[in-house]
Enzyme design. Structure first.
Site, PDB file in Angstrom:
ATOM      1  N   ASN A   7       1.495  -1.359  -0.304  1.00 32.52           N
ATOM      2  CA  ASN A   7      -0.057   0.058  -0.010  1.00 32.52           C
ATOM      3  C   ASN A   7       1.048   1.368   0.046  1.00 32.52           C
ATOM      4  O   ASN A   7       2.121   1.843   1.072  1.00 32.52           O
ATOM      5  CB  ASN A   7      -0.283   0.309   1.143  1.00 32.52           C
ATOM      6  CG  ASN A   7      -1.741   0.851   1.263  1.00 32.52           C
ATOM      7  OD1 ASN A   7      -0.939   1.830   0.466  1.00 32.52           O
ATOM      8  ND2 ASN A   7      -2.236   0.917   1.785  1.00 32.52           N
ATOM      9  N   LYS A  14       3.565   0.171   3.134  1.00 35.54           N
ATOM     10  CA  LYS A  14       2.870  -0.101   4.117  1.00 35.54           C
ATOM     11  C   LYS A  14       2.896  -2.178   3.078  1.00 35.54           C
ATOM     12  O   LYS A  14       2.746  -1.179   2.427  1.00 35.54           O
ATOM     13  CB  LYS A  14       1.134  -0.120   4.900  1.00 35.54           C
ATOM     14  CG  LYS A  14       1.280   1.099   5.515  1.00 35.54           C
ATOM     15  CD  LYS A  14       0.380   0.998   6.274  1.00 35.54           C
ATOM     16  CE  LYS A  14      -0.165   2.691   6.431  1.00 35.54           C
ATOM     17  NZ  LYS A  14      -1.801   3.042   6.425  1.00 35.54           N
ATOM     18  N   ARG A  91      -2.926  -2.114  -3.380  1.00 34.36           N
ATOM     19  CA  ARG A  91      -3.841  -1.412  -3.222  1.00 34.36           C
ATOM     20  C   ARG A  91      -3.937   0.343  -4.244  1.00 34.36           C
ATOM     21  O   ARG A  91      -2.578   0.329  -3.430  1.00 34.36           O
ATOM     22  CB  ARG A  91      -4.198  -0.781  -1.106  1.00 34.36           C
ATOM     23  CG  ARG A  91      -5.051  -0.141  -1.033  1.00 34.36           C
ATOM     24  CD  ARG A  91      -5.177   0.559  -0.745  1.00 34.36           C
ATOM     25  NE  ARG A  91      -6.205   1.673  -0.275  1.00 34.36           N
ATOM     26  CZ  ARG A  91      -6.091   2.501   0.371  1.00 34.36           C
ATOM     27  NH1 ARG A  91      -4.697   3.323   0.900  1.00 34.36           N
ATOM     28  NH2 ARG A  91      -6.826   3.235   0.771  1.00 34.36           N
ATOM     29  N   HIS A 180     -12.729   3.002   0.002  1.00 32.21           N
ATOM     30  CA  HIS A 180     -12.999   2.229   1.495  1.00 32.21           C
ATOM     31  C   HIS A 180     -13.400   0.354   0.664  1.00 32.21           C
ATOM     32  O   HIS A 180     -14.005  -0.214   1.132  1.00 32.21           O
ATOM     33  CB  HIS A 180     -13.829   2.084   2.870  1.00 32.21           C
ATOM     34  CG  HIS A 180     -12.843   3.635   3.770  1.00 32.21           C
ATOM     35  ND1 HIS A 180     -13.648   4.467   3.483  1.00 32.21           N
ATOM     36  CD2 HIS A 180     -11.839   3.462   3.580  1.00 32.21           C
ATOM     37  CE1 HIS A 180     -12.764   5.531   4.682  1.00 32.21           C
ATOM     38  NE2 HIS A 180     -11.664   5.466   4.131  1.00 32.21           N
ATOM     39  N   LEU A 209     -15.751   3.485   9.715  1.00 31.66           N
ATOM     40  CA  LEU A 209     -15.314   4.679  11.498  1.00 31.66           C
ATOM     41  C   LEU A 209     -13.973   4.357  11.543  1.00 31.66           C
ATOM     42  O   LEU A 209     -13.559   3.741  12.299  1.00 31.66           O
ATOM     43  CB  LEU A 209     -16.154   5.062  12.547  1.00 31.66           C
ATOM     44  CG  LEU A 209     -17.597   4.420  12.105  1.00 31.66           C
ATOM     45  CD1 LEU A 209     -18.922   4.557  13.129  1.00 31.66           C
ATOM     46  CD2 LEU A 209     -18.292   5.242  10.667  1.00 31.66           C
ATOM     47  N   GLY A 210     -13.230   4.895  10.702  1.00 30.22           N
ATOM     48  CA  GLY A 210     -11.375   5.225  11.268  1.00 30.22           C
ATOM     49  C   GLY A 210     -11.411   6.440  11.363  1.00 30.22           C
ATOM     50  O   GLY A 210     -12.341   7.170  10.989  1.00 30.22           O
ATOM     51  N   ARG A 241     -11.288  15.454   8.296  1.00 30.32           N
ATOM     52  CA  ARG A 241     -12.211  15.933   7.485  1.00 30.32           C
ATOM     53  C   ARG A 241     -13.491  16.134   7.895  1.00 30.32           C
ATOM     54  O   ARG A 241     -14.873  15.504   8.653  1.00 30.32           O
ATOM     55  CB  ARG A 241     -12.441  15.113   6.581  1.00 30.32           C
ATOM     56  CG  ARG A 241     -11.397  14.737   5.791  1.00 30.32           C
ATOM     57  CD  ARG A 241     -11.656  13.549   4.183  1.00 30.32           C
ATOM     58  NE  ARG A 241      -9.890  12.589   3.651  1.00 30.32           N
ATOM     59  CZ  ARG A 241      -9.955  11.420   3.571  1.00 30.32           C
ATOM     60  NH1 ARG A 241     -10.875  10.735   4.162  1.00 30.32           N
ATOM     61  NH2 ARG A 241      -8.920  10.900   4.141  1.00 30.32           N
ATOM     62  N   GLY A 332     -11.118   1.740  12.801  1.00 30.00           N
ATOM     63  CA  GLY A 332     -10.274   2.022  14.659  1.00 30.00           C
ATOM     64  C   GLY A 332     -11.834   2.955  15.629  1.00 30.00           C
ATOM     65  O   GLY A 332     -11.251   1.921  16.376  1.00 30.00           O
ATOM     66  N   GLY A 334     -14.810   2.324  14.997  1.00 30.69           N
ATOM     67  CA  GLY A 334     -16.231   0.849  14.864  1.00 30.69           C
ATOM     68  C   GLY A 334     -15.585   0.161  15.857  1.00 30.69           C
ATOM     69  O   GLY A 334     -16.441  -0.928  16.046  1.00 30.69           O
ATOM     70  N   GLU A 385      -8.332  -5.177   5.553  1.00 29.08           N
ATOM     71  CA  GLU A 385      -8.312  -4.780   4.040  1.00 29.08           C
ATOM     72  C   GLU A 385      -6.827  -5.486   3.581  1.00 29.08           C
ATOM     73  O   GLU A 385      -6.735  -6.306   1.901  1.00 29.08           O
ATOM     74  CB  GLU A 385      -7.712  -3.427   3.648  1.00 29.08           C
ATOM     75  CG  GLU A 385      -9.204  -2.303   3.548  1.00 29.08           C
ATOM     76  CD  GLU A 385      -9.253  -1.594   4.161  1.00 29.08           C
ATOM     77  OE1 GLU A 385      -8.949  -1.266   5.246  1.00 29.08           O
ATOM     78  OE2 GLU A 385      -8.730  -0.771   3.198  1.00 29.08           O
TER      79      GLU A 385
HETATM   80  P1  AMP Z   1      -8.332   4.046  11.372  1.00 25.44           P
HETATM   81  O1  AMP Z   1      -8.288   4.612  10.135  1.00 25.44           O
HETATM   82  O2  AMP Z   1      -9.080   2.753  11.126  1.00 25.44           O
HETATM   83  O3  AMP Z   1      -6.682   3.046  11.497  1.00 25.44           O
HETATM   84  O4  AMP Z   1      -8.761   4.278  12.710  1.00 25.44           O
HETATM   85  C1  AMP Z   1      -7.684   5.092  13.230  1.00 25.44           C
HETATM   86  C2  AMP Z   1      -8.483   5.755  14.587  1.00 25.44           C
HETATM   87  O5  AMP Z   1      -9.337   4.821  15.181  1.00 25.44           O
HETATM   88  C3  AMP Z   1      -7.824   6.159  15.484  1.00 25.44           C
HETATM   89  O6  AMP Z   1      -7.789   8.129  14.606  1.00 25.44           O
HETATM   90  C4  AMP Z   1      -8.303   6.532  16.526  1.00 25.44           C
HETATM   91  O7  AMP Z   1      -9.437   7.542  16.432  1.00 25.44           O
HETATM   92  C5  AMP Z   1      -9.620   5.381  16.529  1.00 25.44           C
HETATM   93  N1  AMP Z   1      -9.353   4.639  17.528  1.00 25.44           N
HETATM   94  C6  AMP Z   1      -8.504   3.609  17.948  1.00 25.44           C
HETATM   95  N2  AMP Z   1      -8.479   2.772  18.274  1.00 25.44           N
HETATM   96  C7  AMP Z   1      -9.293   3.098  19.591  1.00 25.44           C
HETATM   97  C8  AMP Z   1      -9.727   2.683  20.846  1.00 25.44           C
HETATM   98  N3  AMP Z   1      -9.243   2.109  21.694  1.00 25.44           N
HETATM   99  N4  AMP Z   1     -10.499   4.132  21.028  1.00 25.44           N
HETATM  100  C9  AMP Z   1     -11.224   4.936  20.152  1.00 25.44           C
HETATM  101  N5  AMP Z   1     -10.936   5.360  18.826  1.00 25.44           N
HETATM  102  C10 AMP Z   1      -9.776   4.524  18.489  1.00 25.44           C
END
Ligand code: AMP
Length: 400
Positions: A7, A14, A91, A180, A209-210, A241, A332, A334, A385
């Site tokens: 990626n 990555k 990716r 996504h 939800l990341g 965003r 992250g 979700g 992914e």
């Molecule tokens: P992702 O883009 O899927 O890697 O998600 C990253 C986001 O997940 C980070 O910016 C955090 O805000 C959120 N995150 C990660 N761990 C936790 C947690 N234990 N509780 C709440 N939010 C989290």
């Protein structure tokens, strides 16, 4: 077969080496600051501590070559030679309307991906550089492109068109594409498996939800709508965003704050979302959650606005599919944030949906969080992914 999943970002790369027979990750890592001072490789072989090597990486070719050296290293490597890499899966962010599925990379594909560069100017050129680097270092090894946009290509015209002059679509490709897609596809399928449902008769809403975030409506295995648009800026409120807004705000803010169009776009992409709503506190949901728990207005405001927007999308997509069997949380936030899940589900009682707060407290694992009598099932399904890209690559290499 060992699949190297790559990626590439503009200054990062990555990777994971996945054994497709066992689906175990043999090694993974990250090259950071490619082309910038202070570049480093973070390499983690399975079962061992991560190894950080600071070394110059003037370009992506050097980064790929360092990754291959690490994978074949006599001490910490996980394969004895490059011949043990059966294929490389990349990716690729934007496939435009040209790609509705993953493909084996050849010259024609490369040209078509390049033609999508203007739709994702930060991402697609980096993806192409990564492909080029692998071609040079591993000639003859099959490579595949797995697109973030492909899964959403089944959206009907009424879902992907904007209310703009139609020729903007025909002349400039202005339409909703969605992103996504690899995650939405992986998670929606997995949800059907967990619930023992056939994908062909299943209405599911996936909330990815990341840091970036999007919702999709998947009916009978096909995406019928998703919240991101021409770019990943549309839809939900995200880490930094803005998501949906009145387009007139752009000119208004430019005038009020004496900003250029580019400056305003930077604000919408990098300084908005929960970061902006929390008054600059953080884009990380863990920090916002802490502020929320402490009763701080910044935390409450950010979480209230964020979860309300997700709940509105779920309502809209339930209408789009004339019903919903399951709602799935992933990525992250979700996967890890019970409060956000609970706040979102709190709006959905009208669907006959209720959640079991004991189950909802679980983090980062596959779990059904709806109560046994809930009419709509609610699941947490960790996304993967890289594994999805490895599976697609094996399917294509085997002629599937
Ligand atoms: P992702 O883009 O899927 O890697 O998600 C990253 C986001 O997940 C980070 O910016 C955090 O805000 C959120 N995150 C990660 N761990 C936790 C947690 N234990 N509780 C709440 N939010 C989290």
């Amino acid at each position: 077969m060992n699949i190297l999943v790559i990626n590439c970002g503009s200054s990062s790369l990555k990777f994971q080496l996945i054994d497709s027979d066992t689906e175990q990750v043999k090694a993974k890592g990250l090259c950071e600051r490619i082309g910038i001072d202070g570049s480093r490789l973070v390499y983690t072989p399975a079962g061992k501590d991560k190894i950080v090597t600071e070394t110059p990486m003037p370009d992506h070719s050097k980064a790929v070559s360092l990754v291959l050296d690490a994978l074949t290293d006599s001490e910490n490597g996980v394969i004895s030679g490059l011949s043990e890499i059966g294929a490389v899966g990349h990716r690729v962010v934007h496939g435009g309307e040209k790609f509705s599925t993953s493909v084996i990379i050849d010259d024609e594909v490369l040209k078509a991906v390049e033609e999508c560069n203007d739709l994702a100017p930060l991402h697609n050129p980096a993806n192409l550089i990564g492909i080029d680097a692998c071609t040079k270092l591993m000639p003859g090894v099959p490579q595949t492109a797995v697109f973030d946009t492909a899964f959403h290509q089944t959206m009907p015209e009424k879902a992907f068109l904007y209310g703009l002059p139609y020729r903007y679509y025909t002349d400039h490709k202005v339409r909703r594409y969605g992103f996504h897609g690899t995650s939405h596809s992986f998670v929606s399928r997995r949800a059907a498996e967990i619930l023992n449902r056939s994908c062909d008769d299943f209405k599911v809403i996936v909330c990815h939800l990341g840091n970036g975030a999007s919702v999709s409506a998947v009916m009978n295995g096909k995406c019928v709508d998703t919240s991101m648009g021409l770019t990943p800026l549309e839809g939900l409120i995200m880490g930094t965003r803005s998501g949906d807004l009145d387009p007139a705000i752009i000119e208004y803010i430019a005038n009020c704050e004496k900003l250029s169009l580019g400056d305003v776009m930077k604000v919408l992409n990098k300084e908005s979302g929960v970061l902006g709503l929390s008054g600059g506190l953080s884009s990380d949901f863990r920090d916002i959650g802490k502020a929320y728990d402490e009763g701080k207005a910044e935390g409450r405001r950010a979480f209230d606005t964020y979860s309300y927007r997700v709940a509105k999308y779920i309502g809209a997509y339930t209408a789009a599919m004339n019903g919903v069997d399951a709602i799935v949380f992933t990525a992250g936030v979700g996967e890890n944030d019970p409060l956000i899940r609970s706040m979102i589900c709190g709006y959905l009682g009208y669907l006959g949906l209720s959640i079991d707060e004991n189950e909802n407290r679980k983090r980062g694992e596959e779990v059904q969080i709806s109560s046994p009598d809930s009419k709509v099932k609610v699941l947490v399904v960790p996304t993967n992914e890289e594994l999805a890209i490895a599976r697609e690559t094996v399917r294509l290499v085997n002629g599937g």
